[in-house]
Design an enzyme around this catalytic site. Structure first.
Site: not given
Length: 153
Positions: A67-68
């Site tokens: 994720h980011g």
């Protein structure tokens, strides 16, 4: 918040071809771009790689949630992929990873981002659910299983 709000059927991969961690991040990013053409694949890959440098998002039991956050995004987006062969994703339990749920959130969305991570993590703790995803033959079947499981009280 429901997973159906940020995971479209077009962003599901039933049989990932990736064999390495960088390939997984690239394949998930490419899938996100196909589902959401305004996103930029190279930038997505970079955001996911930067997060992995902090520590693997392989949470164990065959599951990873790379994720980011990405500037310019207006809402949370996700891609989901199944690797039948499994990939060494440097998971905390040292086991191969088969289920990948990539999340990309707007830059200033800590609450939404964390709620989505918690929801996905909770969902994939169920061994029967993980097994059903691995047995599902098509992207439509996989998407339907995720949405159905997420709708349970």
């Amino acid at each position: 918040m429901r997973i159906a709000e940020f995971l479209s059927p077009q962003a599901v991969i039933a049989d990932m071809q990736s064999r390495t961690k960088p390939e997984v991040l690239r394949e998930l990013s490419a899938t996100l771009v196909r589902a959401h053409p305004l996103l930029q694949e190279d930038r997505l890959v970079e955001v996911l790689r930067e997060r992995e440098k902090l520590g693997s998002t392989g949470i164990g039991e065959g599951v990873a949630i790379p994720h980011g956050k990405l500037p310019g995004m207006t809402q949370l987006q996700a891609a989901f992929g199944v690797s039948r062969a499994g990939v060494d994703f440097e998971a905390i339990d040292g086991k191969a990873t088969h289920l990948f749920f990539a999340l990309v959130a707007p830059e200033n969305s800590a609450g939404v981002h964390l709620k989505a991570l918690a929801r996905i993590s909770r969902l994939f703790k169920n061994p029967r659910f993980r097994a059903s995803i691995l047995e599902a033959p098509t992207t439509a079947d996989i998407h339907a299983l995720i949405i159905q499981e997420d709708a349970r009280p």
